[in-house]
Structures are given as structure tokens and as C-alpha cells.
Design a protein around this motif. Structure first.
Motif, mmCIF file in Angstrom:
data_model
loop_
_atom_site.group_PDB
_atom_site.id
_atom_site.type_symbol
_atom_site.label_atom_id
_atom_site.label_comp_id
_atom_site.label_asym_id
_atom_site.label_seq_id
_atom_site.Cartn_x
_atom_site.Cartn_y
_atom_site.Cartn_z
ATOM 1 N N ASP A 156 16.395 -19.956 24.864
ATOM 2 C CA ASP A 156 16.931 -18.969 23.936
ATOM 3 C C ASP A 156 15.794 -18.065 23.450
ATOM 4 O O ASP A 156 14.719 -18.546 23.066
ATOM 5 C CB ASP A 156 17.594 -19.671 22.751
ATOM 6 N N LEU A 157 16.028 -16.764 23.481
ATOM 7 C CA LEU A 157 14.958 -15.827 23.153
ATOM 8 C C LEU A 157 14.491 -15.943 21.708
ATOM 9 O O LEU A 157 13.310 -15.721 21.408
ATOM 10 C CB LEU A 157 15.436 -14.392 23.429
ATOM 11 N N ASP A 158 15.389 -16.320 20.814
ATOM 12 C CA ASP A 158 15.028 -16.385 19.394
ATOM 13 C C ASP A 158 14.550 -17.766 18.960
ATOM 14 O O ASP A 158 13.629 -17.881 18.151
ATOM 15 C CB ASP A 158 16.212 -15.954 18.540
ATOM 16 N N THR A 159 15.171 -18.827 19.490
ATOM 17 C CA THR A 159 14.795 -20.179 19.067
ATOM 18 C C THR A 159 13.857 -20.865 20.045
ATOM 19 O O THR A 159 13.239 -21.873 19.705
ATOM 20 C CB THR A 159 16.040 -21.050 18.889
ATOM 21 N N GLN A 160 13.774 -20.350 21.274
ATOM 22 C CA GLN A 160 12.985 -20.934 22.362
ATOM 23 C C GLN A 160 13.471 -22.326 22.772
ATOM 24 O O GLN A 160 12.756 -23.075 23.448
ATOM 25 C CB GLN A 160 11.478 -20.988 22.033
ATOM 26 N N ALA A 161 14.685 -22.698 22.388
ATOM 27 C CA ALA A 161 15.276 -23.959 22.833
ATOM 28 C C ALA A 161 15.791 -23.796 24.258
ATOM 29 O O ALA A 161 16.363 -22.760 24.607
ATOM 30 C CB ALA A 161 16.424 -24.359 21.915
ATOM 31 N N GLU A 162 15.594 -24.832 25.072
ATOM 32 C CA GLU A 162 16.067 -24.746 26.452
ATOM 33 C C GLU A 162 17.591 -24.797 26.491
ATOM 34 O O GLU A 162 18.221 -25.649 25.880
ATOM 35 C CB GLU A 162 15.476 -25.873 27.307
ATOM 36 N N THR A 163 18.178 -23.868 27.257
ATOM 37 C CA THR A 163 19.636 -23.776 27.351
ATOM 38 C C THR A 163 20.157 -24.079 28.750
ATOM 39 O O THR A 163 21.375 -24.150 28.947
ATOM 40 C CB THR A 163 20.109 -22.372 26.934
ATOM 41 N N GLY A 164 19.264 -24.243 29.725
ATOM 42 C CA GLY A 164 19.709 -24.545 31.077
ATOM 43 C C GLY A 164 18.594 -24.331 32.074
ATOM 44 O O GLY A 164 17.496 -23.896 31.720
ATOM 45 N N ARG A 165 18.905 -24.645 33.321
ATOM 46 C CA ARG A 165 17.945 -24.416 34.394
ATOM 47 C C ARG A 165 18.675 -24.310 35.717
ATOM 48 O O ARG A 165 19.821 -24.719 35.842
ATOM 49 C CB ARG A 165 16.863 -25.509 34.426
ATOM 50 N N VAL A 166 18.012 -23.753 36.708
ATOM 51 C CA VAL A 166 18.588 -23.587 38.036
ATOM 52 C C VAL A 166 17.518 -23.915 39.068
ATOM 53 O O VAL A 166 16.327 -23.666 38.842
ATOM 54 C CB VAL A 166 19.124 -22.147 38.223
ATOM 55 N N THR A 167 17.923 -24.517 40.185
ATOM 56 C CA THR A 167 17.004 -24.818 41.280
ATOM 57 C C THR A 167 16.936 -23.617 42.220
ATOM 58 O O THR A 167 17.973 -23.080 42.638
ATOM 59 C CB THR A 167 17.460 -26.056 42.063
ATOM 60 N N VAL A 168 15.740 -23.198 42.565
ATOM 61 C CA VAL A 168 15.543 -22.059 43.456
ATOM 62 C C VAL A 168 15.526 -22.549 44.901
ATOM 63 O O VAL A 168 14.834 -23.519 45.236
ATOM 64 C CB VAL A 168 14.232 -21.325 43.115
ATOM 65 N N THR A 169 16.301 -21.883 45.749
ATOM 66 C CA THR A 169 16.386 -22.268 47.163
ATOM 67 C C THR A 169 16.197 -21.046 48.050
ATOM 68 O O THR A 169 16.605 -19.931 47.708
ATOM 69 C CB THR A 169 17.743 -22.912 47.488
ATOM 70 N N LEU A 170 15.591 -21.282 49.198
ATOM 71 C CA LEU A 170 15.448 -20.276 50.246
ATOM 72 C C LEU A 170 16.074 -20.843 51.511
ATOM 73 O O LEU A 170 15.624 -21.882 52.011
ATOM 74 C CB LEU A 170 13.975 -19.935 50.479
ATOM 75 N N ASN A 171 17.134 -20.204 51.990
ATOM 76 C CA ASN A 171 17.853 -20.704 53.162
ATOM 77 C C ASN A 171 18.296 -22.149 52.978
ATOM 78 O O ASN A 171 18.234 -22.959 53.902
ATOM 79 C CB ASN A 171 16.995 -20.575 54.427
ATOM 80 N N GLY A 172 18.696 -22.485 51.763
ATOM 81 C CA GLY A 172 19.207 -23.817 51.484
ATOM 82 C C GLY A 172 18.157 -24.862 51.199
ATOM 83 O O GLY A 172 18.498 -26.006 50.883
ATOM 84 N N ARG A 173 16.879 -24.496 51.265
ATOM 85 C CA ARG A 173 15.798 -25.441 50.999
ATOM 86 C C ARG A 173 15.145 -25.118 49.658
ATOM 87 O O ARG A 173 14.872 -23.944 49.362
ATOM 88 C CB ARG A 173 14.739 -25.387 52.106
ATOM 89 N N PRO A 174 14.882 -26.130 48.831
ATOM 90 C CA PRO A 174 14.227 -25.873 47.537
ATOM 91 C C PRO A 174 12.866 -25.213 47.730
ATOM 92 O O PRO A 174 12.114 -25.570 48.634
ATOM 93 C CB PRO A 174 14.079 -27.279 46.939
ATOM 94 N N LEU A 175 12.582 -24.244 46.876
ATOM 95 C CA LEU A 175 11.332 -23.500 46.949
ATOM 96 C C LEU A 175 10.538 -23.718 45.673
ATOM 97 O O LEU A 175 11.011 -23.402 44.577
ATOM 98 C CB LEU A 175 11.602 -22.003 47.136
ATOM 99 N N GLY A 176 9.348 -24.271 45.788
ATOM 100 C CA GLY A 176 8.493 -24.524 44.642
ATOM 101 C C GLY A 176 7.326 -23.567 44.566
ATOM 102 O O GLY A 176 7.262 -22.556 45.263
ATOM 103 N N ARG A 177 6.372 -23.903 43.687
ATOM 104 C CA ARG A 177 5.184 -23.090 43.437
ATOM 105 C C ARG A 177 5.532 -21.700 42.927
ATOM 106 O O ARG A 177 4.813 -20.732 43.190
ATOM 107 C CB ARG A 177 4.306 -23.004 44.683
ATOM 108 N N LEU A 178 6.631 -21.589 42.204
ATOM 109 C CA LEU A 178 6.998 -20.316 41.602
ATOM 110 C C LEU A 178 6.052 -20.061 40.437
ATOM 111 O O LEU A 178 5.909 -20.887 39.555
ATOM 112 C CB LEU A 178 8.446 -20.362 41.114
#
Length: 261
Positions: A156-178
Motif C-alpha cells: 500500500d502506497l500510504d501504509t506500506q503494508a503488503e497487499t499481495g504478490r505475483v510470480t513472474v514467468t517467462l514462457n511459463g518458467r519462473p524468472l528470478g533476479r528481478l
């Protein structure tokens, strides 16, 4: 055909020297792949270990790691540092973004973020988050944080509390080192650490919808190829100009995309 090195670490990896084990073997990218043209080259402090970058009203706001870490306001045209604030030595500075006159910046392993006044970089407050901090941007209502893993986290931009997350994938494979992040026209653009690639991510699905190949952008020699890597994306939404740089790079580039191919 572009070969993009993928990695999907179980936990975030340190943004320092290259790990002893190499990333997963390259896999062909089937998403659109864009090239680039250099519009203009600008000076950049070669001692700035760039972690986060934005541009507002013709002035760059940049966060740096190492010796010491800090945040700074930099004049685009000549690279002159207009304002600079240093972090205490216990903090390794990481990503940065600006929203509504506030500059948010991260630390790597302390779980502490900082909020600065965008006008003079005076410290306004601090906030806490779980895990590591790497890159940071926002979509107008949420901060978007990368931690070196395959996840993008929403705060949240005002409280900085985490509201969710999403896994990043490239061609169906998880992509790290973002790493460093920028919000551009409804997408999250992310440097992939220790590569010459920026990926364009759909924030709703986490899917990579485009890859930008910046190979050969910096022709100057660097001191440490494992550390002095591409990192830093700044989007001037008003004039629709795109800027990129790297850690300890002597130059910042305005570029425009070509392709896709």
C-alpha cells in the motif's frame, strides 16, 4: 534467436559478486524481443553503484549502494549532483521510486525503507517490510517491490503494508533476479541482474510480455563485469523519453526501442 538466461532461485541472491554456481541454462524467448537506438549519451558518476533511478522535471533521482549508500538528485544534462543524502553504514541502499513528492527507497537486508522529501531529500520517515529489498516502483496506488526472487510484491502506497504478490514467468518458467523496476504504460519493466536484458511484465498475471536486448550499449570498459552491470531505468512520462544506465557506469543513455524482432 535471443537466448535469455533464466534463474529461479529459492531465495533472493546477493546483489554483489557473481555466485559460484552459474544460472540455469539459456532458453529461447518466444515473447517479442526489442532492440534499441541511442538517442543521446549523458555523463554519469562512475562511482555511483546505481540501484534505483527516476526522472522528474528534468532531474534524476538516484539511489546508490556501497561506499556509502545514499540518495541523490542529479542534473541530467551534465551529471552534476545537486543534493545528496547518505545512509548510515549499516544500510546497503537499494531501489527507489517517487510518488506525490515523496521518494521511497529500500535497504537490502535490513527490512527498512526510507521516505524522503523529493524537493531536498530531507528524511521524512521510515517503514518496515519483510525480506530483502532490491527494486522499487509504483502504479499510483501501490508500491511494487522486487526482492531478487521470482516475485513482485505489492505494498500500500500510504501504509506500506503488503497487499499481495505475483510470480513472474517467462514462457511459463519462473524468472528470478528481478532488480531495478520502473512503471511504464501499465507494465513493470525490470532489469534482470547480471544480464543485458530488461523484461516487460504484466503486473496482473506476472507474465513477461516483452524482452529488451541492450547488448553492446556501454562500450566503455568496466572495472568488474560481474558487478558493474546494467541497472537503472527512468521513464519521463511527460516527454516519453526512456533513460537507462548501470552500476558504476560513466554514462547514462536516452534510448528508443526498435523492433520487435
Amino acid at each position: 534467436m535471443l537466448l535469455l538466461a533464466l534463474s529461479a532461485p529459492a531465495a533472493a541472491q546477493a546483489p554483489g559478486p557473481a555466485p559460484s554456481s552459474s544460472p540455469a541454462q539459456p532458453a529461447p524467448a518466444r515473447v517479442p524481443v526489442y532492440g534499441y537506438e541511442v538517442v543521446r549519451r549523458f555523463p554519469h558518476d562512475p562511482t555511483a553503484f546505481t540501484q534505483g533511478l527516476v526522472i522528474r522535471d528534468g532531474v534524476l533521482i538516484e539511489s546508490t549502494g556501497r561506499d556509502p549508500s545514499g540518495v541523490r538528485r542529479v542534473r541530467l544534462e551534465d551529471g552534476v549532483v545537486l543534493e545528496k543524502r547518505e545512509l548510515d553504514p549499516e544500510y546497503f541502499g537499494e531501489g527507489l521510486t517517487e510518488a506525490d513528492g515523496r521518494v521511497f527507497s529500500l535497504s537490502w537486508i535490513n527490512g527498512v525503507g526510507f521516505i524522503w522529501d523529493a524537493r531536498d531529500l530531507s528524511l521524512l520517515s521510515r517503514f518496515a517490510y519483510d525480506g530483502e529489498g532490491w527494486g522499487l516502483t509504483h502504479d499510483g496506488s501501490r508500491l511494487i517491490l522486487s526482492d531478487g526472487s521470482t516475485a513482485l510484491r505489492f505494498l500500500d502506497l500510504d501504509t506500506q503494508a503488503e497487499t499481495g504478490r505475483v510470480t513472474v514467468t517467462l514462457n511459463g518458467r519462473p524468472l528470478g533476479r528481478l532488480n531495478e523496476l520502473e512503471w511504464i504504460d501499465g507494465e513493470v519493466w525490470a532489469n534482470v541482474w547480471q544480464t543485458d536484458y530488461i523484461v516487460r511484465i504484466d503486473p496482473a498475471s506476472g507474465q513477461v510480455v516483452g524482452v529488451i536486448d541492450l547488448s553492446g550499449l556501454l562500450k566503455d570498459p568496466v572495472q568488474d563485469p560481474a558487478d558493474d552491470v546494467l541497472n537503472g531505468i527512468a521513464w519521463d512520462a511527460k516527454s516519453r523519453r526512456l533513460f537507462v544506465t548501470g552500476k558504476n557506469w560513466p554514462a547514462l543513455f536516452e534510448i528508443k526501442l526498435t523492433g520487435p524482432r
